[in-house]
Design an enzyme around this catalytic site. Structure first.
Site, PDB file in Angstrom:
ATOM      1  N   LYS A  47       0.829  -1.222   0.000  1.00 51.90           N
ATOM      2  CA  LYS A  47       0.000   0.000   0.000  1.00 51.90           C
ATOM      3  C   LYS A  47       0.860   1.267   0.000  1.00 51.90           C
ATOM      4  CE  LYS A  47      -1.833  -1.120   3.940  1.00 51.90           C
ATOM      5  NZ  LYS A  47      -1.113  -2.397   4.220  1.00 51.90           N
ATOM      6  N   ARG A 126      -9.164   0.729   9.658  1.00 51.05           N
ATOM      7  CA  ARG A 126      -8.667  -0.628   9.883  1.00 51.05           C
ATOM      8  C   ARG A 126      -9.666  -1.478  10.638  1.00 51.05           C
ATOM      9  NH1 ARG A 126      -2.858   0.205   9.505  1.00 51.05           N
ATOM     10  NH2 ARG A 126      -1.824  -1.801   9.558  1.00 51.05           N
ATOM     11  N   ARG A 165      12.023  -5.192   3.865  1.00 47.06           N
ATOM     12  CA  ARG A 165      11.696  -3.761   3.750  1.00 47.06           C
ATOM     13  C   ARG A 165      12.694  -2.878   4.515  1.00 47.06           C
ATOM     14  NH1 ARG A 165       5.906  -1.662   5.173  1.00 47.06           N
ATOM     15  NH2 ARG A 165       6.208  -2.899   7.048  1.00 47.06           N
ATOM     16  N   ARG A 198      11.913  -1.417  10.209  1.00 42.05           N
ATOM     17  CA  ARG A 198      10.870  -1.125  11.199  1.00 42.05           C
ATOM     18  C   ARG A 198      10.853  -2.181  12.303  1.00 42.05           C
ATOM     19  NH1 ARG A 198       5.417   0.356   7.929  1.00 42.05           N
ATOM     20  NH2 ARG A 198       4.576  -1.059   9.488  1.00 42.05           N
ATOM     21  N   ARG A 209       0.416  -9.065  13.390  1.00 43.73           N
ATOM     22  CA  ARG A 209      -0.208  -8.102  12.458  1.00 43.73           C
ATOM     23  C   ARG A 209      -1.132  -8.802  11.475  1.00 43.73           C
ATOM     24  NH1 ARG A 209       4.987  -5.401  10.185  1.00 43.73           N
ATOM     25  NH2 ARG A 209       3.607  -4.122   8.906  1.00 43.73           N
TER      26      ARG A 209
HETATM   27  P1  AP5 Z   1       4.914  -1.506   1.656  1.00 44.10           P
HETATM   28  O1  AP5 Z   1       4.517  -0.650   0.519  1.00 44.10           O
HETATM   29  O2  AP5 Z   1       5.708  -0.887   2.762  1.00 44.10           O
HETATM   30  O3  AP5 Z   1       3.649  -2.308   2.236  1.00 44.10           O
HETATM   31  P2  AP5 Z   1       2.420  -1.790   3.081  1.00 44.10           P
HETATM   32  O4  AP5 Z   1       1.220  -2.505   2.575  1.00 44.10           O
HETATM   33  O5  AP5 Z   1       2.373  -0.304   3.128  1.00 44.10           O
HETATM   34  O6  AP5 Z   1       2.837  -2.403   4.479  1.00 44.10           O
HETATM   35  P3  AP5 Z   1       2.814  -1.801   5.937  1.00 44.10           P
HETATM   36  O7  AP5 Z   1       3.576  -2.784   6.779  1.00 44.10           O
HETATM   37  O8  AP5 Z   1       3.320  -0.378   5.970  1.00 44.10           O
HETATM   38  O9  AP5 Z   1       1.363  -1.830   6.257  1.00 44.10           O
HETATM   39  P4  AP5 Z   1       0.774  -1.841   7.627  1.00 44.10           P
HETATM   40  O10 AP5 Z   1      -0.633  -1.660   7.254  1.00 44.10           O
HETATM   41  O11 AP5 Z   1       1.082  -2.991   8.503  1.00 44.10           O
HETATM   42  O12 AP5 Z   1       1.563  -0.668   8.378  1.00 44.10           O
HETATM   43  P5  AP5 Z   1       1.090   0.730   8.951  1.00 44.10           P
HETATM   44  O13 AP5 Z   1       2.234   1.623   8.936  1.00 44.10           O
HETATM   45  O14 AP5 Z   1      -0.197   1.145   8.344  1.00 44.10           O
HETATM   46  O15 AP5 Z   1       5.726  -2.752   1.044  1.00 44.10           O
HETATM   47  C1  AP5 Z   1       6.333  -3.712   1.880  1.00 44.10           C
HETATM   48  C2  AP5 Z   1       7.707  -4.099   1.302  1.00 44.10           C
HETATM   49  O16 AP5 Z   1       7.527  -4.748   0.036  1.00 44.10           O
HETATM   50  C3  AP5 Z   1       8.642  -2.913   1.014  1.00 44.10           C
HETATM   51  O17 AP5 Z   1       9.948  -3.285   1.276  1.00 44.10           O
HETATM   52  C4  AP5 Z   1       8.469  -2.642  -0.491  1.00 44.10           C
HETATM   53  O18 AP5 Z   1       9.632  -2.075  -1.067  1.00 44.10           O
HETATM   54  C5  AP5 Z   1       8.196  -4.052  -1.008  1.00 44.10           C
HETATM   55  N1  AP5 Z   1       7.310  -4.064  -2.157  1.00 44.10           N
HETATM   56  C6  AP5 Z   1       6.167  -3.320  -2.319  1.00 44.10           C
HETATM   57  N2  AP5 Z   1       5.587  -3.622  -3.487  1.00 44.10           N
HETATM   58  C7  AP5 Z   1       6.363  -4.590  -4.067  1.00 44.10           C
HETATM   59  C8  AP5 Z   1       6.281  -5.330  -5.267  1.00 44.10           C
HETATM   60  N3  AP5 Z   1       5.305  -5.132  -6.129  1.00 44.10           N
HETATM   61  N4  AP5 Z   1       7.227  -6.249  -5.532  1.00 44.10           N
HETATM   62  C9  AP5 Z   1       8.258  -6.469  -4.663  1.00 44.10           C
HETATM   63  N5  AP5 Z   1       8.393  -5.799  -3.502  1.00 44.10           N
HETATM   64  C10 AP5 Z   1       7.463  -4.869  -3.209  1.00 44.10           C
HETATM   65  O19 AP5 Z   1       0.702   0.323  10.465  1.00 44.10           O
HETATM   66  C11 AP5 Z   1       1.679  -0.072  11.395  1.00 44.10           C
HETATM   67  C12 AP5 Z   1       1.028  -0.249  12.747  1.00 44.10           C
HETATM   68  O20 AP5 Z   1       0.459   1.006  13.194  1.00 44.10           O
HETATM   69  C13 AP5 Z   1      -0.131  -1.243  12.833  1.00 44.10           C
HETATM   70  O21 AP5 Z   1       0.332  -2.558  12.988  1.00 44.10           O
HETATM   71  C14 AP5 Z   1      -0.878  -0.703  14.061  1.00 44.10           C
HETATM   72  O22 AP5 Z   1      -0.236  -1.077  15.251  1.00 44.10           O
HETATM   73  C15 AP5 Z   1      -0.750   0.800  13.923  1.00 44.10           C
HETATM   74  N6  AP5 Z   1      -1.858   1.415  13.175  1.00 44.10           N
HETATM   75  C16 AP5 Z   1      -1.743   2.176  12.051  1.00 44.10           C
HETATM   76  N7  AP5 Z   1      -2.950   2.581  11.635  1.00 44.10           N
HETATM   77  C17 AP5 Z   1      -3.848   2.074  12.502  1.00 44.10           C
HETATM   78  C18 AP5 Z   1      -5.257   2.141  12.580  1.00 44.10           C
HETATM   79  N8  AP5 Z   1      -5.967   2.821  11.674  1.00 44.10           N
HETATM   80  N9  AP5 Z   1      -5.881   1.479  13.584  1.00 44.10           N
HETATM   81  C19 AP5 Z   1      -5.169   0.804  14.513  1.00 44.10           C
HETATM   82  N10 AP5 Z   1      -3.834   0.700  14.495  1.00 44.10           N
HETATM   83  C20 AP5 Z   1      -3.170   1.341  13.496  1.00 44.10           C
END
Ligand code: AP5
Length: 272
Positions: A47, A126, A165, A198, A209
């Site tokens: 994402k 979420r 990542r 991270r 997660r």
């Molecule tokens: P990346 O683009 O970073 O993936 P992502 O889907 O954004 O993954 P996240 O881990 O950031 O999502 P998340 O939802 O867990 O984290 P968030 O920060 O929201 O890609 C991943 C890797 O793959 C990278 O290395 C990239 O280069 C590679 N890649 C991408 N596309 C590729 C491709 N096509 N081919 C090959 N490689 C590729 O949340 C973190 C934490 O915050 C949560 O766990 C929770 O504790 C808290 N939180 C955040 N928002 C909320 C909420 N609304 N409610 C409750 N808790 C929340």
């Protein structure tokens, strides 16, 4: 209301990351259509990577809730509030932050939702409670979602993406050690910042997660299907291939808006 990014220009997202009264350093420029999108998908589905590519193309600002919590943790010289301390601890374990904390953080930043440049919400909503609260907030701001993009990928590929990542400690740009390496090891191509892993990309946090996603976030697929805005996008292949898939889906929506005479910055009323 915050200032905003322009197409091909990277915003510092100060209004989003720091909350009011901070203002973004890149001013809002005219965009043909103010895109208002939600990016759904399991952790690691890509994402954030797609949000970066879409931001450069569409001009809408990348609003990630995870980035807000990480920014609070990394930049606060003061003591964190009890709610923020709990949020950071939950993140580290891979659990969701409570709806109460997330929603109060979002309400403080509601101005970003009506920004004339549009938005790409990543990591929010979420839970069904958060999705309902978002609907209410958007109604109050008199704006509507163009689409909810659901990126779908098998679990084995997700684990591989997360464990490789690396993220820029300064501008939050996302890399992968093999799939999307920086030009210079451990250094961000955009701003020269140091790349870090991270804390929640450790195997034990990744498992928690995934469970939280299945239990609390996957039900949003039905929620948005019922509202008629869900678009499912296969997330295999290179980031550029997935990006092309996404643009193909979004293009007809711009034409549709033009044909129905909707305002380019707010689909809730007609163009004058
Ligand atoms: P990346 O683009 O970073 O993936 P992502 O889907 O954004 O993954 P996240 O881990 O950031 O999502 P998340 O939802 O867990 O984290 P968030 O920060 O929201 O890609 C991943 C890797 O793959 C990278 O290395 C990239 O280069 C590679 N890649 C991408 N596309 C590729 C491709 N096509 N081919 C090959 N490689 C590729 O949340 C973190 C934490 O915050 C949560 O766990 C929770 O504790 C808290 N939180 C955040 N928002 C909320 C909420 N609304 N409610 C409750 N808790 C929340």
């Amino acid at each position: 209301m915050s200032n905003h990014t322009t197409a091909k220009t990277k915003s510092d997202r100060a209004a989003w990351l720091q909350g009011p009264p901070a203002a973004c350093s890149v001013p809002v420029n005219h965009v043909d259509h103010a895109w208002r999108l939600v990016l759904l998908g399991a952790p690691g589905a890509g994402k954030g990577t797609q949000a970066e590519l879409l931001t450069a193309q569409l001009g809408a600002c990348h609003l990630s809730t995870g980035d807000v919590f990480r920014a609070a943790k990394n930049s606060c010289n003061c003591e964190l509030s009890p709610a923020m301390t709990q949020a950071v601890a939950a993140m580290k374990r891979g659990e969701l932050v409570t709806d109460t904390t997330v929603l109060s953080m979002l309400k403080e930043r509601a101005g970003c939702l009506s920004c004339l440049g549009g938005f790409l919400l990543d990591g929010f909503p979420r839970t069904v409670a958060q999705a309902q609260a978002l609907e209410d907030l958007l109604k109050q701001q008199n704006v509507q979602l163009d689409a909810v993009l659901s990126y779908e990928l098998p679990i084995e590929q997700i684990v591989e993406r997360l464990s490789g990542r690396r993220t820029c400690s300064v501008c939050k740009a996302v890399y992968h050690i093999t799939g999307r390496p920086p030009k210079k090891p451990d250094v961000c191509d955009h701003c020269g910042g140091q790349l870090i892993q991270r804390e929640d990309d450790r195997p034990e946090s990744i498992r928690v997660r995934m469970e939280a996603y299945q239990k609390s976030t996957a039900p949003l697929i039905d929620f948005y299907k019922k509202l008629g805005v869900l678009v499912e996008i296969p997330a295999h292949g290179s980031p550029e291939e997935i990006f092309e898939r996404t643009l193909k889906i979004l293009k007809p929506k711009t034409k549709q808006a033009a044909a129905t005479g909707e305002c380019c910055c707010c689909s809730s009323h007609k163009k004058a």
